[in-house]
Write a protein that holds these residues in place. Structure first.
Motif, mmCIF file in Angstrom:
data_model
loop_
_atom_site.group_PDB
_atom_site.id
_atom_site.type_symbol
_atom_site.label_atom_id
_atom_site.label_comp_id
_atom_site.label_asym_id
_atom_site.label_seq_id
_atom_site.Cartn_x
_atom_site.Cartn_y
_atom_site.Cartn_z
ATOM 1 N N SER A 189 1.260 -11.467 -21.186
ATOM 2 C CA SER A 189 2.334 -12.158 -20.478
ATOM 3 C C SER A 189 3.133 -13.036 -21.444
ATOM 4 O O SER A 189 2.571 -13.919 -22.092
ATOM 5 C CB SER A 189 1.760 -13.019 -19.349
ATOM 6 N N PRO A 190 4.450 -12.837 -21.558
ATOM 7 C CA PRO A 190 5.245 -13.614 -22.505
ATOM 8 C C PRO A 190 5.507 -15.038 -22.050
ATOM 9 O O PRO A 190 5.840 -15.904 -22.849
ATOM 10 C CB PRO A 190 6.556 -12.825 -22.596
ATOM 11 N N ASP A 191 5.358 -15.300 -20.759
ATOM 12 C CA ASP A 191 5.665 -16.615 -20.208
ATOM 13 C C ASP A 191 4.899 -16.778 -18.906
ATOM 14 O O ASP A 191 4.363 -15.812 -18.358
ATOM 15 C CB ASP A 191 7.177 -16.739 -19.954
ATOM 16 N N LEU A 192 4.828 -17.987 -18.412
ATOM 17 C CA LEU A 192 4.233 -18.260 -17.108
ATOM 18 C C LEU A 192 5.301 -18.875 -16.219
ATOM 19 O O LEU A 192 5.853 -19.935 -16.535
ATOM 20 C CB LEU A 192 3.045 -19.207 -17.231
ATOM 21 N N VAL A 193 5.604 -18.193 -15.117
ATOM 22 C CA VAL A 193 6.539 -18.733 -14.139
ATOM 23 C C VAL A 193 5.754 -19.670 -13.223
ATOM 24 O O VAL A 193 4.751 -19.271 -12.629
ATOM 25 C CB VAL A 193 7.202 -17.612 -13.327
ATOM 26 N N VAL A 194 6.220 -20.904 -13.110
ATOM 27 C CA VAL A 194 5.520 -21.920 -12.327
ATOM 28 C C VAL A 194 6.340 -22.267 -11.086
ATOM 29 O O VAL A 194 7.545 -22.532 -11.176
ATOM 30 C CB VAL A 194 5.264 -23.191 -13.157
ATOM 31 N N VAL A 195 5.682 -22.249 -9.932
ATOM 32 C CA VAL A 195 6.276 -22.739 -8.687
ATOM 33 C C VAL A 195 5.379 -23.880 -8.212
ATOM 34 O O VAL A 195 4.231 -23.660 -7.838
ATOM 35 C CB VAL A 195 6.354 -21.638 -7.611
ATOM 36 N N TYR A 196 5.924 -25.095 -8.250
ATOM 37 C CA TYR A 196 5.126 -26.276 -7.913
ATOM 38 C C TYR A 196 5.778 -27.042 -6.775
ATOM 39 O O TYR A 196 6.969 -27.395 -6.829
ATOM 40 C CB TYR A 196 4.978 -27.197 -9.130
ATOM 41 N N VAL A 197 4.992 -27.295 -5.714
ATOM 42 C CA VAL A 197 5.454 -28.056 -4.553
ATOM 43 C C VAL A 197 4.568 -29.292 -4.429
ATOM 44 O O VAL A 197 3.356 -29.168 -4.240
ATOM 45 C CB VAL A 197 5.385 -27.216 -3.263
ATOM 46 N N PRO A 198 5.139 -30.489 -4.541
ATOM 47 C CA PRO A 198 4.323 -31.712 -4.500
ATOM 48 C C PRO A 198 3.784 -32.010 -3.107
ATOM 49 O O PRO A 198 4.159 -31.368 -2.113
ATOM 50 C CB PRO A 198 5.297 -32.798 -4.963
#
Length: 490
Positions: A189-198
């Motif tokens: 994986s060249p990158d990590l896509v992050v989806v963060y909801v506080p």
């Protein structure tokens, strides 16, 4: 002349001697390195084909200190796994030789700008959109305006808050023990896509994650470009978000050959809710392998609605772990094999705590004589998961005589105070149903189409928006237009 061992493997020479080799486990301190007398055993147990792919993947990706721990743990796990075959129980009905017989080429960079002329930003200004091409985020095709305070959607490397970075890295590497393809993704994986909801945040609308495969070889070519998108979703206590994953070919060519090897990990904290829609319409000459791993904490809710129609070989591995009481898990999936395709769903739901609730509905249609559908569904109710309510149902529709469906529903129950059920059915269109419609003036072709579409509609109706439902239904209707013999006039 001395005999040569059949297990001898000559490692590929690395360009960078400082980069960990796949022939030995990578460790950070010399004291943890395995003694040299173990190395021949490691080489003998390793699969040269797997190591060769891993080597090429590692050489093709940019360095990332944040992902190094994930890559190291994934590379080490690849030392003891081999390429799956029909002798492996989890791949007994799934033939992966299409990939193994190809020349695997990692996609190492993005296409030129002229490729994106065929793509555009969503016309819906209220829709959050993130476009991922071959594992790389393309900002010019994304639309993330108006995010609530504290919400982050983007690359791990672009996070400015050290606290958020630290929080995200707590989940890397994952405790999930995936298969070979899971580990290859961790390496490539060249990158990590992050989806963060506080905590306490509810994201309005839907987040559309659009995955595009840009690299592909012509039909009949042995070359198989591979990409490894990876996404981590973290929804803190009381948070809510709706996510739509859509996989497609970049130029709409249904004959391009490529391999999409994707992973999505979702962490649903206490009292949080995630609505997850998954649409797969990739090239009919491609390989699509997907892992979805979900960890649910106390009183959380996770819902998955899936429609998969693309790929010559398509496999979705879904793993759910309920790690708290009063947890709700719902899976609704529809697979269509309208060509000489294999559509495979392997799911596992693990319930460890009291009052867990799960429902799984799986439907598939095989409309080609060389088509195949596979369903392996496992529900595991452990000792302390008392008062669990778990149900599983799979229904398959076969429209051609030589089509194949393999189903394996499985309930493993250790707790004694539970309510669990499962059912499976495989059948063709019933003559009395066709007769009922024709008796009311509906021609045979229209009657067949109505019954087939209604079979899939139960799952399609569960998508969270009307636009999404109309889009998917239109696509399925286009694929499900089987030829009907012309009736002879009397």
């Amino acid at each position: 002349m001395a005999a040569v061992s059949p297990f001898t493997y000559t490692p590929i020479t690395r360009k960078n001697p400082l980069t960990p080799s796949f022939t030995t486990p990578s460790k950070s301190t010399p004291s943890k390195v395995k003694p040299t007398h173990f190395l021949p055993k490691i080489k003998a147990l390793s699969d040269p084909f797997v190591l060769q792919i891993a080597e090429s993947l590692e050489d093709s990706i940019p360095t990332s200190s944040n992902l190094q721990k994930l890559r190291d743990s994934s590379s080490e796990s690849l030392l003891s796994v081999s390429w799956p075959s029909r002798k492996d129980e989890s791949f007994r009905f799934t033939d992966t030789s299409f990939i193994k017989q190809s020349d695997i080429i990692p996609v190492s960079n993005l296409k030129k700008l002229d490729f994106y002329k065929n793509l555009s930003v969503s016309e819906d200004t209220l829709l959050l959109n993130l476009t991922i091409v071959d594992g790389f985020i393309v900002d010019s095709l994304s639309q993330l305006v108006g995010l609530p305070e504290g919400v982050f959607i983007g690359s791990l490397n672009s996070i400015e808050s050290s606290e958020l970075t630290k929080r995200v890295l707590e989940f890397l590497p994952s405790h999930e023990k995936g298969d070979l393809f899971w580990s290859l993704n961790g390496v490539g994986s060249p990158d990590l896509v992050v989806v963060y909801v506080p905590e306490g945040c509810k994201v309005e609308g839907l987040l559309h994650l659009r995955y595009v495969s840009s690299e592909g070889s012509d039909k009949g070519s042995k070359k198989l470009p591979v990409s490894n998108p990876r996404v981590l979703v973290v929804v803190e206590k009381g948070g809510e978000i709706g996510i739509v994953e859509e996989y497609m070919s970049g130029d709409g060519d249904a004959d391009l050959s490529y391999w999409s090897n994707s992973v999505m990990e979702i962490v649903v904290a206490e009292e949080a809710k995630v609505s997850h829609s998954y649409i797969q319409t990739q090239s009919l000459n491609s390989a699509h392998i997907k892992w979805t791993s979900v960890r649910q904490e106390k009183s959380s809710t996770y819902e998955l609605v899936e429609v998969s129609t693309g790929g010559k070989l398509s496999r979705h591995n879904v793993h759910m772990q309920q790690v708290g009481p009063d947890t709700i898990t719902q899976l609704s999936t529809f697979h269509l094999s309208g060509s000489d395709q294999t559509q495979d769903l392997h799911s596992k739901i693990v319930l460890d705590h009291p009052r867990g609730y799960s429902r799984q509905l799986h439907k598939c249609i095989v409309a080609h004589s060389l088509g195949q559908a596979v369903f392996d569904g496992n529900v595991q109710v452990n000792r302390y998961a008392q008062q669990t309510d778990a149900g599983q149902l799979t229904r398959s529709l076969i429209l051609e005589p030589r089509a194949t469906v393999n189903v394996k529903p499985n309930l493993q129950i250790i707790a004694d105070d539970v309510k669990c059920s499962h059912g499976a059915a495989i059948y063709d269109l019933e003559e009395d149903q066709l007769f009922y419609l024709r008796a009311r003036g509906i021609d045979l072709q229209t009657a067949r189409q109505s019954l087939i579409i209604s079979f899939a509609a139960e799952v399609i109706a569960r998508f969270p928006s009307s636009d999404l439902r109309k889009k998917v239904e239109s696509h399925v209707k286009k694929l499900l237009n089987p030829p009907v013999p012309v009736e002879k006039s009397v």
